[in-house]
Design a protein around this motif. Structure first.
Motif, PDB file in Angstrom:
ATOM      1  N   THR A 122       1.129  -1.256   0.177  1.00  0.00           N
ATOM      2  CA  THR A 122      -0.093   0.007   0.042  1.00  0.00           C
ATOM      3  C   THR A 122       1.029   1.134   0.010  1.00  0.00           C
ATOM      4  N   ASN A 123       0.279   2.216  -0.702  1.00  0.00           N
ATOM      5  CA  ASN A 123       0.857   3.448  -0.544  1.00  0.00           C
ATOM      6  C   ASN A 123       0.503   4.230   0.843  1.00  0.00           C
ATOM      7  N   PHE A 124       1.289   4.298   1.760  1.00  0.00           N
ATOM      8  CA  PHE A 124       1.058   4.620   3.256  1.00  0.00           C
ATOM      9  C   PHE A 124       1.408   6.054   3.942  1.00  0.00           C
ATOM     10  N   ASP A 125       0.336   6.653   3.925  1.00  0.00           N
ATOM     11  CA  ASP A 125       0.630   8.088   4.717  1.00  0.00           C
ATOM     12  C   ASP A 125      -0.451   8.223   5.712  1.00  0.00           C
ATOM     13  N   LYS A 126      -0.272   9.482   6.521  1.00  0.00           N
ATOM     14  CA  LYS A 126      -1.311   9.659   7.627  1.00  0.00           C
ATOM     15  C   LYS A 126      -2.550  10.050   7.088  1.00  0.00           C
ATOM     16  N   TYR A 127      -2.828  10.413   5.587  1.00  0.00           N
ATOM     17  CA  TYR A 127      -4.309  10.649   5.272  1.00  0.00           C
ATOM     18  C   TYR A 127      -4.939   9.584   4.749  1.00  0.00           C
ATOM     19  N   SER A 128      -4.165   8.368   4.441  1.00  0.00           N
ATOM     20  CA  SER A 128      -4.766   7.223   3.807  1.00  0.00           C
ATOM     21  C   SER A 128      -5.750   6.677   4.491  1.00  0.00           C
ATOM     22  N   TYR A 129      -6.936   6.257   3.824  1.00  0.00           N
ATOM     23  CA  TYR A 129      -8.081   5.427   4.587  1.00  0.00           C
ATOM     24  C   TYR A 129      -7.601   4.046   4.659  1.00  0.00           C
ATOM     25  N   THR A 130      -6.551   3.754   4.017  1.00  0.00           N
ATOM     26  CA  THR A 130      -6.146   2.413   4.042  1.00  0.00           C
ATOM     27  C   THR A 130      -5.443   1.936   5.249  1.00  0.00           C
ATOM     28  N   SER A 131      -5.075   2.901   5.888  1.00  0.00           N
ATOM     29  CA  SER A 131      -4.081   2.560   7.245  1.00  0.00           C
ATOM     30  C   SER A 131      -4.742   3.419   8.501  1.00  0.00           C
ATOM     31  N   ASN A 132      -4.427   2.835   9.702  1.00  0.00           N
ATOM     32  CA  ASN A 132      -4.937   3.541  10.947  1.00  0.00           C
ATOM     33  C   ASN A 132      -3.973   4.339  11.734  1.00  0.00           C
ATOM     34  N   ILE A 133      -2.576   3.798  11.622  1.00  0.00           N
ATOM     35  CA  ILE A 133      -1.602   4.429  12.462  1.00  0.00           C
ATOM     36  C   ILE A 133      -0.329   4.792  11.496  1.00  0.00           C
ATOM     37  N   THR A 134       0.331   5.735  11.888  1.00  0.00           N
ATOM     38  CA  THR A 134       1.997   5.937  11.412  1.00  0.00           C
ATOM     39  C   THR A 134       2.867   5.935  12.617  1.00  0.00           C
ATOM     40  N   GLY A 135       4.067   5.690  12.498  1.00  0.00           N
ATOM     41  CA  GLY A 135       5.064   5.490  13.389  1.00  0.00           C
ATOM     42  C   GLY A 135       6.233   5.017  13.077  1.00  0.00           C
ATOM     43  N   GLY A 136       7.140   4.716  14.123  1.00  0.00           N
ATOM     44  CA  GLY A 136       8.465   4.397  13.910  1.00  0.00           C
ATOM     45  C   GLY A 136       9.458   4.234  15.039  1.00  0.00           C
ATOM     46  N   ASP A 154      12.799   3.125  21.334  1.00  0.00           N
ATOM     47  CA  ASP A 154      11.480   3.615  21.721  1.00  0.00           C
ATOM     48  C   ASP A 154      10.722   3.579  20.273  1.00  0.00           C
ATOM     49  N   LEU A 155       9.419   3.133  20.488  1.00  0.00           N
ATOM     50  CA  LEU A 155       8.477   3.085  19.288  1.00  0.00           C
ATOM     51  C   LEU A 155       7.436   3.970  19.621  1.00  0.00           C
ATOM     52  N   THR A 156       7.239   5.003  18.744  1.00  0.00           N
ATOM     53  CA  THR A 156       6.118   5.828  18.887  1.00  0.00           C
ATOM     54  C   THR A 156       5.036   5.736  17.676  1.00  0.00           C
ATOM     55  N   MET A 157       3.969   5.683  18.176  1.00  0.00           N
ATOM     56  CA  MET A 157       2.849   5.465  17.182  1.00  0.00           C
ATOM     57  C   MET A 157       1.649   6.554  17.322  1.00  0.00           C
ATOM     58  N   LYS A 158       1.199   7.033  16.410  1.00  0.00           N
ATOM     59  CA  LYS A 158       0.328   8.062  16.136  1.00  0.00           C
ATOM     60  C   LYS A 158      -1.040   7.733  15.421  1.00  0.00           C
TER      61      LYS A 158
END
Length: 121
Positions: free
Chosen positions: A10-24, A38-42
């Motif tokens: 998938t082309n994942f970004d914070k505005y995509s309806y195909t995903s629910n979180i971003t992080g790293g 340290d893992l951060t999720m948004k």
């Protein structure tokens, strides 16, 4: 500089309806003096605020396979940072794998995987 999740298929970004979180994670390389990953999720709040449930796994590559070493479960609405201690970890190639879902759609499962990073010991 941290490393963002890489979403398979998938082309994942914070505005995509195909995903629910971003992080790293917070680094590409953890030296001998590093104490944790340290893992951060948004949350993606594009369609409103929801509760996000997750299982975060710190995995190590062993014998060509990814083996989980630590697991943390939880939930959040906006963002969360989880700390994975490195005290008992050996040197090698690691990655973070996160499985997540939303309360309102428990049958929708997402998988988020970082690129490998190095832990020195």
């Amino acid at each position: 500089m941290g490393q963002n999740f890489k979403m398979p298929n998938t082309n994942f970004d914070k505005y995509s309806y195909t995903s629910n979180i971003t992080g790293g994670v917070d680094a590409w390389k953890y030296t001998k003096s590093a104490t944790s990953v340290d893992l951060t999720m948004k949350a993606n709040t594009y369609y409103g605020v929801k509760t996000y449930y997750y299982q975060a796994r710190l995995e190590k590559k062993e014998g060509g396979k990814w083996v989980w070493k630590q697991i943390q479960n939880g939930n959040f609405k906006y963002s969360v940072t989880k700390v994975f201690p490195l005290k008992q970890m050996t040197a090698g190639s690691y990655r973070m794998r996160v499985l997540s879902r939303t309360k309102s759609s428990g049958d929708w499962t997402y998988e988020h995987v970082t690129d490998p990073f190095v832990v020195e010991r």
